[in-house]
Design a protein around this motif. Sequence first.
Motif, mmCIF file in Angstrom:
data_model
loop_
_atom_site.group_PDB
_atom_site.id
_atom_site.type_symbol
_atom_site.label_atom_id
_atom_site.label_comp_id
_atom_site.label_asym_id
_atom_site.label_seq_id
_atom_site.Cartn_x
_atom_site.Cartn_y
_atom_site.Cartn_z
ATOM 1 N N PRO A 1 1.080 -0.927 -0.244
ATOM 2 C CA PRO A 1 0.502 -0.629 0.344
ATOM 3 C C PRO A 1 0.842 1.452 0.089
ATOM 4 O O PRO A 1 2.149 1.192 0.391
ATOM 5 C CB PRO A 1 -0.895 -0.175 1.492
ATOM 6 C CG PRO A 1 -0.430 -1.750 1.946
ATOM 7 C CD PRO A 1 1.170 -2.284 1.290
ATOM 8 N N GLU A 2 0.184 2.271 -0.358
ATOM 9 C CA GLU A 2 1.113 3.486 -1.012
ATOM 10 C C GLU A 2 0.931 4.345 0.915
ATOM 11 O O GLU A 2 2.836 4.819 0.981
ATOM 12 C CB GLU A 2 -0.011 4.232 -1.052
ATOM 13 C CG GLU A 2 0.421 6.144 -1.277
ATOM 14 C CD GLU A 2 1.600 6.022 -2.456
ATOM 15 O OE1 GLU A 2 2.617 7.177 -2.048
ATOM 16 O OE2 GLU A 2 1.918 5.633 -2.860
ATOM 17 N N ARG A 3 0.269 3.957 1.921
ATOM 18 C CA ARG A 3 1.064 4.465 3.352
ATOM 19 C C ARG A 3 2.827 3.514 3.845
ATOM 20 O O ARG A 3 3.009 3.739 4.405
ATOM 21 C CB ARG A 3 0.173 4.136 4.323
ATOM 22 C CG ARG A 3 0.288 4.208 5.753
ATOM 23 C CD ARG A 3 -0.793 4.272 6.349
ATOM 24 N NE ARG A 3 -0.634 4.325 7.901
ATOM 25 C CZ ARG A 3 -1.487 3.901 8.989
ATOM 26 N NH1 ARG A 3 -2.637 3.487 9.069
ATOM 27 N NH2 ARG A 3 -1.207 3.810 9.795
ATOM 28 N N TYR A 4 2.341 2.146 3.392
ATOM 29 C CA TYR A 4 3.742 1.258 3.552
ATOM 30 C C TYR A 4 4.995 1.790 3.062
ATOM 31 O O TYR A 4 6.291 2.088 3.226
ATOM 32 C CB TYR A 4 3.682 0.109 3.570
ATOM 33 C CG TYR A 4 4.504 -1.352 3.540
ATOM 34 C CD1 TYR A 4 4.496 -1.308 4.558
ATOM 35 C CD2 TYR A 4 5.609 -1.399 3.167
ATOM 36 C CE1 TYR A 4 5.745 -2.196 5.335
ATOM 37 C CE2 TYR A 4 6.246 -2.412 2.679
ATOM 38 C CZ TYR A 4 6.324 -2.972 4.271
ATOM 39 O OH TYR A 4 7.545 -3.483 4.332
ATOM 40 N N ARG A 5 4.690 2.141 1.651
ATOM 41 C CA ARG A 5 5.840 3.251 0.568
ATOM 42 C C ARG A 5 6.096 3.922 0.861
ATOM 43 O O ARG A 5 7.600 4.371 1.267
ATOM 44 C CB ARG A 5 5.433 2.688 -0.626
ATOM 45 C CG ARG A 5 5.701 1.789 -0.738
ATOM 46 C CD ARG A 5 4.881 2.069 -2.797
ATOM 47 N NE ARG A 5 3.270 1.802 -2.920
ATOM 48 C CZ ARG A 5 2.992 2.006 -4.006
ATOM 49 N NH1 ARG A 5 3.702 1.246 -4.588
ATOM 50 N NH2 ARG A 5 2.174 1.845 -3.860
ATOM 51 N N ARG A 6 5.329 4.718 1.300
ATOM 52 C CA ARG A 6 6.050 6.278 2.248
ATOM 53 C C ARG A 6 6.228 5.676 3.508
ATOM 54 O O ARG A 6 7.467 6.744 3.496
ATOM 55 C CB ARG A 6 4.564 7.439 2.876
ATOM 56 C CG ARG A 6 3.780 7.610 1.133
ATOM 57 C CD ARG A 6 3.159 8.431 1.532
ATOM 58 N NE ARG A 6 2.248 8.199 3.051
ATOM 59 C CZ ARG A 6 1.305 8.630 2.707
ATOM 60 N NH1 ARG A 6 0.221 8.655 1.282
ATOM 61 N NH2 ARG A 6 -0.007 8.036 3.792
ATOM 62 N N ALA A 7 6.107 5.340 4.231
ATOM 63 C CA ALA A 7 6.374 4.923 5.846
ATOM 64 C C ALA A 7 8.841 4.271 5.433
ATOM 65 O O ALA A 7 9.401 4.975 6.126
ATOM 66 C CB ALA A 7 6.240 3.571 6.729
ATOM 67 N N LEU A 8 7.989 3.063 3.977
ATOM 68 C CA LEU A 8 9.549 2.631 4.440
ATOM 69 C C LEU A 8 10.844 4.223 4.091
ATOM 70 O O LEU A 8 12.049 3.962 3.796
ATOM 71 C CB LEU A 8 9.786 1.927 3.379
ATOM 72 C CG LEU A 8 9.054 0.628 3.457
ATOM 73 C CD1 LEU A 8 8.753 -0.401 1.752
ATOM 74 C CD2 LEU A 8 10.106 -0.216 4.661
ATOM 75 N N GLU A 9 9.923 5.215 2.896
ATOM 76 C CA GLU A 9 11.098 6.156 1.793
ATOM 77 C C GLU A 9 11.437 6.882 3.010
ATOM 78 O O GLU A 9 12.897 7.339 3.273
ATOM 79 C CB GLU A 9 9.920 7.094 1.152
ATOM 80 C CG GLU A 9 9.953 6.554 -0.139
ATOM 81 C CD GLU A 9 8.943 6.908 -1.107
ATOM 82 O OE1 GLU A 9 8.529 8.018 -0.706
ATOM 83 O OE2 GLU A 9 8.872 6.439 -1.965
ATOM 84 N N LYS A 10 10.577 7.678 4.102
ATOM 85 C CA LYS A 10 11.063 7.533 5.762
ATOM 86 C C LYS A 10 11.624 7.062 6.513
ATOM 87 O O LYS A 10 12.909 8.196 7.034
ATOM 88 C CB LYS A 10 9.789 7.837 6.535
ATOM 89 C CG LYS A 10 9.518 8.839 7.393
ATOM 90 C CD LYS A 10 8.666 9.753 9.160
ATOM 91 C CE LYS A 10 7.813 9.778 7.754
ATOM 92 N NZ LYS A 10 6.437 10.761 7.955
ATOM 93 N N ILE A 11 11.658 5.805 6.913
ATOM 94 C CA ILE A 11 12.874 5.419 7.579
ATOM 95 C C ILE A 11 13.748 5.900 6.606
ATOM 96 O O ILE A 11 15.788 5.535 6.985
ATOM 97 C CB ILE A 11 12.453 3.545 7.773
ATOM 98 C CG1 ILE A 11 11.009 3.981 8.683
ATOM 99 C CG2 ILE A 11 13.496 3.280 7.974
ATOM 100 C CD1 ILE A 11 10.741 2.412 8.829
#
Length: 62
Positions: free
Chosen positions: A47-57
């Motif tokens: 999901p998009e939310r998961y990808r954004r969290a990975l990018e933030k990390i």
Amino acid sequence: MSAYLPAIFGFLFGFGFGVGCALAVMYSIYLGGYRAALRDARLPTPPERYRRALEKISSSQG
């Protein structure tokens, strides 16, 4: 002295069960979130939310 004994027991049981129940609820919420994160990680397209969290990390690590 006999009036204080039930009050002490009530306070101890109320505090003990109150904190115990609160910790059990918080643990179940945490565990549910952990399971959802693992489920999202195994999806073919995350999901998009998961990808954004990975990018933030990734950006915070350097």
